[in-house]
Design a protein around this motif. Structure first.
Motif, mmCIF file in Angstrom:
data_model
loop_
_atom_site.group_PDB
_atom_site.id
_atom_site.type_symbol
_atom_site.label_atom_id
_atom_site.label_comp_id
_atom_site.label_asym_id
_atom_site.label_seq_id
_atom_site.Cartn_x
_atom_site.Cartn_y
_atom_site.Cartn_z
ATOM 1 N N ASP A 1 0.829 -1.210 0.000
ATOM 2 C CA ASP A 1 0.000 0.000 0.000
ATOM 3 C C ASP A 1 0.860 1.254 0.000
ATOM 4 O OD1 ASP A 1 -2.236 -1.607 0.053
ATOM 5 O OD2 ASP A 1 -2.443 -1.545 2.233
ATOM 6 N N VAL A 2 1.981 1.200 0.724
ATOM 7 C CA VAL A 2 2.881 2.365 0.775
ATOM 8 C C VAL A 2 3.441 2.664 -0.610
ATOM 9 C CG1 VAL A 2 5.038 3.252 1.718
ATOM 10 C CG2 VAL A 2 3.463 1.997 3.198
ATOM 11 N N TRP A 3 3.927 1.635 -1.287
ATOM 12 C CA TRP A 3 4.506 1.866 -2.610
ATOM 13 C C TRP A 3 3.443 2.189 -3.651
ATOM 14 C CZ3 TRP A 3 9.150 3.105 -3.976
ATOM 15 C CH2 TRP A 3 10.222 2.784 -3.142
ATOM 16 N N LYS A 4 2.255 1.701 -3.449
ATOM 17 C CA LYS A 4 1.169 2.035 -4.365
ATOM 18 C C LYS A 4 0.836 3.515 -4.292
ATOM 19 C CE LYS A 4 -3.404 0.411 -5.803
ATOM 20 N NZ LYS A 4 -4.518 -0.523 -5.479
ATOM 21 N N LYS B 1 3.345 5.414 -6.448
ATOM 22 C CA LYS B 1 3.498 4.935 -7.822
ATOM 23 C C LYS B 1 3.543 6.081 -8.818
ATOM 24 C CE LYS B 1 1.321 1.860 -11.213
ATOM 25 N NZ LYS B 1 0.210 0.919 -11.473
ATOM 26 N N ALA B 2 2.750 7.119 -8.593
ATOM 27 C CA ALA B 2 2.693 8.228 -9.548
ATOM 28 C C ALA B 2 3.965 9.072 -9.516
ATOM 29 C CB ALA B 2 1.475 9.100 -9.249
ATOM 30 N N THR B 3 4.544 9.271 -8.324
ATOM 31 C CA THR B 3 5.732 10.119 -8.198
ATOM 32 C C THR B 3 7.034 9.365 -8.403
ATOM 33 O OG1 THR B 3 5.693 9.757 -5.799
ATOM 34 C CG2 THR B 3 4.563 11.721 -6.643
ATOM 35 N N MET B 4 7.037 8.054 -8.142
ATOM 36 C CA MET B 4 8.262 7.255 -8.302
ATOM 37 C C MET B 4 7.965 5.963 -9.065
ATOM 38 S SD MET B 4 10.026 7.744 -4.535
ATOM 39 C CE MET B 4 8.572 7.184 -3.657
ATOM 40 N N PRO B 5 7.608 6.073 -10.329
ATOM 41 C CA PRO B 5 7.238 4.860 -11.085
ATOM 42 C C PRO B 5 8.392 3.879 -11.259
ATOM 43 C CG PRO B 5 7.432 6.750 -12.547
ATOM 44 C CD PRO B 5 7.525 7.282 -11.159
ATOM 45 N N GLY B 6 9.616 4.393 -11.407
ATOM 46 C CA GLY B 6 10.756 3.502 -11.575
ATOM 47 C C GLY B 6 11.054 2.705 -10.322
ATOM 48 N N LEU B 7 11.124 3.396 -9.183
ATOM 49 C CA LEU B 7 11.383 2.706 -7.919
ATOM 50 C C LEU B 7 10.216 1.811 -7.525
ATOM 51 C CD1 LEU B 7 13.132 5.350 -5.616
ATOM 52 C CD2 LEU B 7 14.121 3.331 -6.675
ATOM 53 N N TYR B 8 9.034 2.178 -7.957
ATOM 54 C CA TYR B 8 7.863 1.350 -7.661
ATOM 55 C C TYR B 8 8.028 -0.042 -8.292
ATOM 56 C CZ TYR B 8 3.038 -0.365 -8.031
ATOM 57 O OH TYR B 8 1.912 -1.141 -7.982
ATOM 58 N N LYS B 9 8.502 -0.096 -9.521
ATOM 59 C CA LYS B 9 8.719 -1.380 -10.183
ATOM 60 C C LYS B 9 9.818 -2.177 -9.492
ATOM 61 C CE LYS B 9 7.256 0.284 -14.741
ATOM 62 N NZ LYS B 9 7.680 0.497 -16.149
ATOM 63 N N VAL B 10 10.888 -1.470 -9.081
ATOM 64 C CA VAL B 10 11.980 -2.153 -8.382
ATOM 65 C C VAL B 10 11.494 -2.720 -7.048
ATOM 66 C CG1 VAL B 10 14.251 -1.840 -7.347
ATOM 67 C CG2 VAL B 10 13.714 -0.705 -9.499
ATOM 68 N N ALA B 11 10.682 -1.921 -6.334
ATOM 69 C CA ALA B 11 10.196 -2.359 -5.020
ATOM 70 C C ALA B 11 9.314 -3.600 -5.142
ATOM 71 C CB ALA B 11 9.429 -1.227 -4.347
ATOM 72 N N LEU B 12 8.403 -3.601 -6.111
ATOM 73 C CA LEU B 12 7.521 -4.755 -6.272
ATOM 74 C C LEU B 12 8.308 -6.000 -6.649
ATOM 75 C CD1 LEU B 12 4.319 -3.431 -8.089
ATOM 76 C CD2 LEU B 12 4.770 -3.677 -5.656
ATOM 77 N N LYS B 13 9.385 -5.808 -7.387
ATOM 78 C CA LYS B 13 10.177 -6.956 -7.813
ATOM 79 C C LYS B 13 10.863 -7.631 -6.644
ATOM 80 C CE LYS B 13 13.757 -8.285 -11.130
ATOM 81 N NZ LYS B 13 14.658 -7.819 -12.209
ATOM 82 N N HIS B 14 11.243 -6.841 -5.635
ATOM 83 C CA HIS B 14 11.995 -7.397 -4.509
ATOM 84 C C HIS B 14 11.141 -7.618 -3.266
ATOM 85 C CE1 HIS B 14 15.914 -7.071 -6.486
ATOM 86 N NE2 HIS B 14 15.495 -5.909 -6.972
ATOM 87 N N LEU B 15 9.951 -7.054 -3.224
ATOM 88 C CA LEU B 15 9.081 -7.304 -2.076
ATOM 89 C C LEU B 15 8.515 -8.706 -2.062
ATOM 90 C CD1 LEU B 15 7.053 -3.969 -1.645
ATOM 91 C CD2 LEU B 15 8.684 -4.973 -0.050
ATOM 92 N N ILE B 16 8.553 -9.385 -3.189
ATOM 93 C CA ILE B 16 8.038 -10.755 -3.223
ATOM 94 C C ILE B 16 8.958 -11.708 -2.458
ATOM 95 C CG2 ILE B 16 6.824 -10.429 -5.397
ATOM 96 C CD1 ILE B 16 9.130 -11.744 -6.825
ATOM 97 N N THR B 17 10.214 -11.304 -2.238
ATOM 98 C CA THR B 17 11.130 -12.150 -1.477
ATOM 99 C C THR B 17 10.729 -12.128 -0.009
ATOM 100 O OG1 THR B 17 12.905 -11.607 -3.026
ATOM 101 C CG2 THR B 17 13.533 -12.593 -0.918
#
Length: 311
Positions: free
Chosen positions: A244-247, A250-266
């Motif tokens: 929810d925090v990264w969501k 998402k609008a202000t940091m779209p690049g980091l948002y993708k990176v965060a989702l990729k590594h939050l699954i771990t």
């Protein structure tokens, strides 16, 4: 029109008749009110009785509806299918033995609740679980085909009462804005591997991992200074959901948002993987030590499924 609609100033002790303005004692019920209408205002009382009678007849089940209801509990009726599905869900989710359908308690409960339902046999339930496994596997494969990033964890489990060991593989991923974990496989380990592990395997893995993170962070920081903006933000509350925090960013940091989702699954710990792997010990209890490897795999997979993936 009901009886009380003919009275005003209704209290626990008295009520006033609208037609003759007589005060009637209620004593907390409507018996005296009905008697007054029947003796003094018979025409109005008859109207109230007709309304009540018609409402009663409206609830009477017709012959066609009775036959339709009875057909629903036949072998292929929709009620029979719904209840059988609920029994399968209960067995898989609560780690219950298949023979529970033969127990007197469950049969007595269903006999009281749904007397027209015929409990399926033990072999029929086993077949239904196998069919449900095939259906759910197809649904999960369809869902996973649209997921881009996964994290896999492995866990080894030994069943003490049968001296069998299993290797479980759990997939962690994000779908529908939520973290999910599904035990994809529970494979029997027949022998110990004698393949020597290179000494630099861990170092190669960590260097590759770190370089991929550095590359992603650099690309994100070069785009609109997202990394600098991220470090300037206040820390989120520890009990908040990171998705929810990264969501919200998402609008202000779209690049980091993708990176965060990729590594939050771990997963941050081995708890999710061990919780699903320990389901094997619950499935293969002392009373079911002879359960086949194929059925163990099916039961562990269905046990790990979230209700939203249960089809």
């Amino acid at each position: 029109m009901n009886v009380k609609s003919n009275y005003t100033n209704i209290t626990n002790g008295t009520a006033k008749c609208k037609h003759c303005e007589r005060i009637i004692k209620t004593s907390g019920n409507s018996s005296n009110l009905s008697s007054h209408l029947r003796n003094k205002h018979s025409e109005i009382f008859a109207t109230c009785g007709q309304k009540k009678l018609s409402a009663t007849f409206d609830k009477v089940v017709t012959i066609s509806e009775s036959f339709k209801s009875a057909a629903a509990f036949k072998e292929n009726g929709h009620k029979t299918k719904e209840i059988s599905e609920a029994i399968i869900y209960m067995i898989c989710k609560d780690n219950m033995p298949v023979r529970c359908v033969e127990k007197e308690g469950l049969r007595g409960l269903l006999k009281k609740c749904v007397p027209h339902f015929k409990m399926p046999s033990r072999s029929t339930v086993t077949t239904m679980i196998e069919e449900k496994y095939i259906q759910c596997v197809g649904a999960v494969v369809k869902i996973l085909s649209s997921v881009q990033d996964f994290a896999f964890t492995c866990d080894a489990v030994t069943i003490p009462n049968s001296t069998r060991s299993f290797l479980t593989i759990t997939a962690h991923f994000i779908a529908n804005d939520s973290l999910n974990a599904i035990c994809l496989a529970a494979s029997r380990m027949d022998q110990v591997s004698d393949v020597a592990k290179p000494d630099d395997v861990f170092d190669d893995f960590m260097s590759s991992h770190n370089s991929s993170i550095l590359k992603e962070v650099r690309s994100a920081s070069e785009e609109n200074k997202e990394l600098k903006l991220y470090f300037s933000l206040p820390q989120a509350a520890w009990e908040s959901n990171p998705l929810d925090v990264w969501k919200s960013h998402k609008a202000t940091m779209p690049g980091l948002y993708k990176v965060a989702l990729k590594h939050l699954i771990t997963p941050g710990s081995s708890v999710p993987s061990e919780r699903l792997a320990s389901a094997i010990k619950c499935v293969v209890c002392d009373a079911r030590s002879r359960m086949t490897d194929r059925h163990i795999k099916q039961r562990v997979f269905l046990k790990s499924l979230s209700p939203k993936y249960w089809v």
